[in-house]
Design a protein around this motif. Structure first.
Motif, PDB file in Angstrom:
ATOM      1  N   UNK A  63      20.847 -55.255   7.682  1.00  0.00           N
ATOM      2  CA  UNK A  63      20.116 -54.016   7.955  1.00  0.00           C
ATOM      3  C   UNK A  63      20.380 -52.979   6.879  1.00  0.00           C
ATOM      4  N   UNK A  64      19.398 -52.089   6.708  1.00  0.00           N
ATOM      5  CA  UNK A  64      19.511 -51.006   5.751  1.00  0.00           C
ATOM      6  C   UNK A  64      20.455 -49.925   6.264  1.00  0.00           C
ATOM      7  N   UNK A  65      20.825 -49.019   5.376  1.00  0.00           N
ATOM      8  CA  UNK A  65      21.815 -47.990   5.695  1.00  0.00           C
ATOM      9  C   UNK A  65      21.317 -46.958   6.706  1.00  0.00           C
ATOM     10  N   UNK A  66      20.001 -46.894   6.915  1.00  0.00           N
ATOM     11  CA  UNK A  66      19.485 -45.912   7.884  1.00  0.00           C
ATOM     12  C   UNK A  66      18.956 -46.602   9.144  1.00  0.00           C
ATOM     13  N   UNK A  67      19.446 -47.807   9.396  1.00  0.00           N
ATOM     14  CA  UNK A  67      19.037 -48.538  10.609  1.00  0.00           C
ATOM     15  C   UNK A  67      20.148 -48.446  11.649  1.00  0.00           C
ATOM     16  N   UNK A  68      19.841 -47.904  12.843  1.00  0.00           N
ATOM     17  CA  UNK A  68      20.915 -47.787  13.841  1.00  0.00           C
ATOM     18  C   UNK A  68      21.373 -49.156  14.356  1.00  0.00           C
ATOM     19  N   UNK A  69      22.628 -49.211  14.782  1.00  0.00           N
ATOM     20  CA  UNK A  69      23.184 -50.431  15.385  1.00  0.00           C
ATOM     21  C   UNK A  69      22.350 -50.899  16.569  1.00  0.00           C
ATOM     22  N   UNK A  70      21.865 -49.916  17.352  1.00  0.00           N
ATOM     23  CA  UNK A  70      21.088 -50.267  18.553  1.00  0.00           C
ATOM     24  C   UNK A  70      19.844 -51.078  18.166  1.00  0.00           C
ATOM     25  N   UNK A  71      19.246 -50.747  17.017  1.00  0.00           N
ATOM     26  CA  UNK A  71      18.055 -51.479  16.568  1.00  0.00           C
ATOM     27  C   UNK A  71      18.427 -52.912  16.172  1.00  0.00           C
ATOM     28  N   UNK A  72      19.579 -53.057  15.519  1.00  0.00           N
ATOM     29  CA  UNK A  72      20.039 -54.397  15.106  1.00  0.00           C
ATOM     30  C   UNK A  72      20.262 -55.255  16.363  1.00  0.00           C
ATOM     31  N   UNK A  73      20.866 -54.654  17.395  1.00  0.00           N
ATOM     32  CA  UNK A  73      21.126 -55.398  18.644  1.00  0.00           C
ATOM     33  C   UNK A  73      19.812 -55.819  19.298  1.00  0.00           C
ATOM     34  N   UNK A  74      18.830 -54.909  19.270  1.00  0.00           N
ATOM     35  CA  UNK A  74      17.529 -55.243  19.885  1.00  0.00           C
ATOM     36  C   UNK A  74      16.860 -56.396  19.135  1.00  0.00           C
ATOM     37  N   UNK A  75      17.013 -56.390  17.813  1.00  0.00           N
ATOM     38  CA  UNK A  75      16.407 -57.455  16.999  1.00  0.00           C
ATOM     39  C   UNK A  75      17.075 -58.790  17.344  1.00  0.00           C
ATOM     40  N   UNK A  76      18.421 -58.777  17.465  1.00  0.00           N
ATOM     41  CA  UNK A  76      19.143 -60.015  17.800  1.00  0.00           C
ATOM     42  C   UNK A  76      18.681 -60.538  19.164  1.00  0.00           C
ATOM     43  N   UNK A  77      18.538 -59.614  20.108  1.00  0.00           N
ATOM     44  CA  UNK A  77      18.109 -60.008  21.453  1.00  0.00           C
ATOM     45  C   UNK A  77      16.696 -60.599  21.435  1.00  0.00           C
ATOM     46  N   UNK A  78      15.828 -59.969  20.669  1.00  0.00           N
ATOM     47  CA  UNK A  78      14.438 -60.439  20.592  1.00  0.00           C
ATOM     48  C   UNK A  78      14.377 -61.844  19.973  1.00  0.00           C
ATOM     49  N   UNK A  79      15.220 -62.084  18.963  1.00  0.00           N
ATOM     50  CA  UNK A  79      15.248 -63.424  18.349  1.00  0.00           C
ATOM     51  C   UNK A  79      15.677 -64.445  19.405  1.00  0.00           C
TER      52      UNK A  79
END
Ligand code: SF4
Length: 271
Positions: free
Chosen positions: A248-264
């Motif tokens: 993830x980029x430096x301006x991407x919140x952790x919560x967004x990364x978690x949502x992406x992992x869940x969606x995968x």
């Protein structure tokens, strides 16, 4: 599907700092509905939307700010803009990242010492515009100093530039102004690309450091996709794959990364 998230993800130090400064001032009753940000305070549309809901007004031109305070984004701002904000009697809240400020200081010093200044970066990016405003034009024709945008790709920097400059200038000074956070994310992305069969890059399409991560992934030839939100993920991205990676980029919140992992997980569970 086995999913691995790069060990360094979520907001970088400079972005966290800029958001904290914005939130603190937005909660200050003196500036209620009177806080402006000149352009996006960080390059993540979803985060900027959240701040706008808390009262931050994003403007393109400083003349649109009538009274109150103006926040300078994490990328910094050209010297002319800063002078205009002061001349208009507006309060200046500087949320420029200290790493960006460090590059400013180098450019100022090079100018003082009579060097020409070469800046490597995207000339339309606010950070580079600010550096250019400090570098100005002219300088000694025999000596040149080189700095780069803090989020440049480490691999692209220095090597070729030096060879070209050495032919024309007696003295060439090169400063590595790529920030530690950017270097670390790029190293981890390269590592992840080696043991994953698909890599997802999460971050704003207007984010310079996210674009560099995406560029590294593309250049590796690995299967990779750049998204801003989980809704953009497609089942086809993971067909025939068993190991997915997320950077993830430096301006991407952790919560967004978690949502992406869940969606995968959800997409690949359905078979
Ligand atoms: S990416 Fe680096 S320079 Fe940019 S805001 Fe984050 S820490 Fe600062």
């Amino acid at each position: 599907m086995r999913i691995k998230v790069a060990t360094h993800s979520g907001f970088c130090f400079g972005v966290k700092r800029a958001i904290n400064i914005a939130e603190k001032n937005l909660a200050d009753p003196r500036y209620k509905n009177k806080i402006y940000s000149l352009g996006a305070i960080i390059h993540n549309p979803q985060v900027v939307d959240d701040l706008s809901k808390k009262g931050l007004k994003v403007i393109k031109d400083i003349s649109s700010a009538k009274k109150g305070a103006v926040i300078i984004s994490s990328h910094g701002a050209p010297i002319e803009t800063i002078e205009k904000i002061k001349a208009m009697g507006l309060k200046l809240i500087d949320a420029s990242c200290p790493f960006v400020k460090y590059a400013h200081d180098i450019v100022k010093r090079l100018k003082r010492e009579g060097y020409r200044v070469l800046i490597i970066g995207d000339k339309k990016h606010p950070e580079v515009k600010a550096l250019l405003s400090l570098a100005g034009k002219g300088g000694n024709k025999a000596k040149i100093g080189v700095v780069s945008q803090t989020t440049q790709n480490k691999g692209n920097y220095i090597k070729e530039v030096l060879d070209i400059l050495k032919e024309d200038f007696k003295e060439v000074r090169v400063f590595n102004t790529i920030c530690n956070d950017t270097s670390r994310r790029q190293t981890l992305a390269r590592r992840l690309l080696k043991d994953r069969d698909v890599v997802i890059v999460v971050g704003g399409r207007n984010s310079a450091n996210t674009k560099r991560l995406w560029q590294i992934c593309k250049e590796s030839g690995a299967s990779s996709f750049h998204i801003e939100t989980p809704g953009e993920l497609k089942k086809s991205y993971f067909r025939g794959k068993s190991r997915a990676g997320i950077v993830s980029g430096a301006s991407t919140p952790d919560s967004m990364v978690k949502k992406v992992a869940q969606k995968i997980k959800n997409l690949t569970k359905e078979g």
